[in-house]
Design a protein around this motif. Sequence first.
Motif, PDB file in Angstrom:
ATOM      1  N   UNK A   1       0.847  -1.201   0.000  1.00 13.13           N
ATOM      2  CA  UNK A   1       0.000   0.000   0.000  1.00 13.13           C
ATOM      3  C   UNK A   1       0.878   1.244   0.000  1.00 13.13           C
ATOM      4  N   UNK A   2       0.639   2.083  -0.985  1.00 14.42           N
ATOM      5  CA  UNK A   2       1.401   3.321  -1.083  1.00 14.42           C
ATOM      6  C   UNK A   2       0.777   4.379  -0.178  1.00 14.42           C
ATOM      7  N   UNK A   3       1.612   5.216   0.380  1.00 19.11           N
ATOM      8  CA  UNK A   3       1.157   6.338   1.197  1.00 19.11           C
ATOM      9  C   UNK A   3       2.095   7.508   0.932  1.00 19.11           C
ATOM     10  N   UNK A   4       1.731   8.668   1.405  1.00 18.42           N
ATOM     11  CA  UNK A   4       2.586   9.840   1.238  1.00 18.42           C
ATOM     12  C   UNK A   4       2.328  10.797   2.384  1.00 18.42           C
ATOM     13  N   UNK A   5       3.317  11.622   2.656  1.00 13.13           N
ATOM     14  CA  UNK A   5       3.211  12.609   3.727  1.00 13.13           C
ATOM     15  C   UNK A   5       4.216  13.713   3.445  1.00 13.13           C
ATOM     16  N   UNK A   6       4.033  14.829   4.058  1.00 13.18           N
ATOM     17  CA  UNK A   6       4.924  15.970   3.849  1.00 13.18           C
ATOM     18  C   UNK A   6       6.330  15.630   4.324  1.00 13.18           C
ATOM     19  N   UNK A   7       7.310  16.271   3.722  1.00 13.44           N
ATOM     20  CA  UNK A   7       8.678  16.181   4.197  1.00 13.44           C
ATOM     21  C   UNK A   7       9.547  15.191   3.459  1.00 13.44           C
ATOM     22  N   UNK A   8      10.537  14.670   4.186  1.00 10.02           N
ATOM     23  CA  UNK A   8      11.497  13.713   3.640  1.00 10.02           C
ATOM     24  C   UNK A   8      11.566  12.496   4.554  1.00 10.02           C
ATOM     25  N   UNK A   9      12.126  11.419   4.013  1.00  5.11           N
ATOM     26  CA  UNK A   9      12.244  10.187   4.776  1.00  5.11           C
ATOM     27  C   UNK A   9      13.619   9.580   4.544  1.00  5.11           C
ATOM     28  N   UNK A  10      14.213   9.087   5.611  1.00  3.11           N
ATOM     29  CA  UNK A  10      15.484   8.376   5.561  1.00  3.11           C
ATOM     30  C   UNK A  10      15.236   6.971   6.087  1.00  3.11           C
ATOM     31  N   UNK A  11      15.704   5.969   5.346  1.00  5.04           N
ATOM     32  CA  UNK A  11      15.583   4.577   5.781  1.00  5.04           C
ATOM     33  C   UNK A  11      16.978   3.975   5.801  1.00  5.04           C
ATOM     34  N   UNK A  12      17.332   3.340   6.942  1.00  6.88           N
ATOM     35  CA  UNK A  12      18.598   2.623   7.079  1.00  6.88           C
ATOM     36  C   UNK A  12      18.259   1.174   7.419  1.00  6.88           C
ATOM     37  N   UNK A  13      18.590   0.249   6.530  1.00  5.74           N
ATOM     38  CA  UNK A  13      18.251  -1.158   6.712  1.00  5.74           C
ATOM     39  C   UNK A  13      19.231  -1.792   7.703  1.00  5.74           C
ATOM     40  N   UNK A  14      18.692  -2.416   8.754  1.00  3.74           N
ATOM     41  CA  UNK A  14      19.526  -3.039   9.787  1.00  3.74           C
ATOM     42  C   UNK A  14      19.599  -4.555   9.646  1.00  3.74           C
ATOM     43  N   UNK A  15      18.703  -5.148   8.876  1.00  9.25           N
ATOM     44  CA  UNK A  15      18.744  -6.600   8.628  1.00  9.25           C
ATOM     45  C   UNK A  15      17.864  -6.927   7.439  1.00  9.25           C
ATOM     46  N   UNK A  16      18.263  -7.931   6.662  1.00 10.36           N
ATOM     47  CA  UNK A  16      17.433  -8.411   5.569  1.00 10.36           C
ATOM     48  C   UNK A  16      17.558  -7.607   4.293  1.00 10.36           C
ATOM     49  N   UNK A  17      16.497  -7.643   3.498  1.00  7.58           N
ATOM     50  CA  UNK A  17      16.440  -6.950   2.192  1.00  7.58           C
ATOM     51  C   UNK A  17      15.074  -6.288   2.085  1.00  7.58           C
ATOM     52  N   UNK A  18      15.082  -4.990   1.828  1.00 10.38           N
ATOM     53  CA  UNK A  18      13.861  -4.195   1.781  1.00 10.38           C
ATOM     54  C   UNK A  18      13.531  -3.803   0.356  1.00 10.38           C
ATOM     55  N   UNK A  19      12.285  -4.051  -0.047  1.00 13.85           N
ATOM     56  CA  UNK A  19      11.782  -3.537  -1.315  1.00 13.85           C
ATOM     57  C   UNK A  19      11.117  -2.199  -1.047  1.00 13.85           C
ATOM     58  N   UNK A  20      11.362  -1.230  -1.918  1.00 11.23           N
ATOM     59  CA  UNK A  20      10.819   0.119  -1.752  1.00 11.23           C
ATOM     60  C   UNK A  20      10.362   0.643  -3.101  1.00 11.23           C
ATOM     61  N   UNK A  21       9.142   1.153  -3.129  1.00 13.86           N
ATOM     62  CA  UNK A  21       8.620   1.829  -4.323  1.00 13.86           C
ATOM     63  C   UNK A  21       8.396   3.285  -3.954  1.00 13.86           C
ATOM     64  N   UNK A  22       8.971   4.185  -4.747  1.00 20.01           N
ATOM     65  CA  UNK A  22       8.752   5.623  -4.595  1.00 20.01           C
ATOM     66  C   UNK A  22       8.310   6.131  -5.953  1.00 20.01           C
ATOM     67  N   UNK A  23       7.052   6.566  -6.025  1.00 16.99           N
ATOM     68  CA  UNK A  23       6.500   6.932  -7.326  1.00 16.99           C
ATOM     69  C   UNK A  23       6.493   5.706  -8.218  1.00 16.99           C
ATOM     70  N   UNK A  24       7.100   5.801  -9.389  1.00 19.33           N
ATOM     71  CA  UNK A  24       7.160   4.646 -10.300  1.00 19.33           C
ATOM     72  C   UNK A  24       8.478   3.895 -10.196  1.00 19.33           C
ATOM     73  N   UNK A  25       9.385   4.353  -9.319  1.00 19.23           N
ATOM     74  CA  UNK A  25      10.682   3.696  -9.151  1.00 19.23           C
ATOM     75  C   UNK A  25      10.609   2.612  -8.085  1.00 19.23           C
ATOM     76  N   UNK A  26      11.272   1.482  -8.331  1.00 13.51           N
ATOM     77  CA  UNK A  26      11.355   0.400  -7.368  1.00 13.51           C
ATOM     78  C   UNK A  26      12.820   0.059  -7.152  1.00 13.51           C
ATOM     79  N   UNK A  27      13.225  -0.006  -5.871  1.00 11.47           N
ATOM     80  CA  UNK A  27      14.604  -0.369  -5.547  1.00 11.47           C
ATOM     81  C   UNK A  27      14.600  -1.415  -4.441  1.00 11.47           C
TER      82      UNK A  27
END
Length: 98
Positions: free
Chosen positions: A38-64
């Motif tokens: 489920x996509x969501x959005x909010x004002x501002x910026x976000x920083x994610x630091x992965x501490x274990x495993x593998x994270x899939x992330x979709x931002x707009x139409x980009x997937x990493x």
Amino acid sequence: PNASDVAYLFESLDFGAVERKLSAYHAEFRRIDPAKARLHQHAGVELIYVTAGRLGLRVGSDEIHLDNADSVYFDSSFPHGYWNASNRKTTAIVVTVP
């Protein structure tokens, strides 16, 4: 509780702080079909630091995909969503700044 396709659980790391300039969370990500993230959005910026495993992330139409010790910083006003992209426990520190 008991909801299906829940992609993540967030625990506040700064719940007791007053007049905070940012919000920090420990997040655990569940394995779901990436198409159901489920996509969501909010004002501002976000920083994610992965501490274990593998994270899939979709931002707009980009997937990493981010592995342990990877990080990403993005404009959180774009629709975004996350999921566990591995067969092991995936966790991260997530910081949002309005």
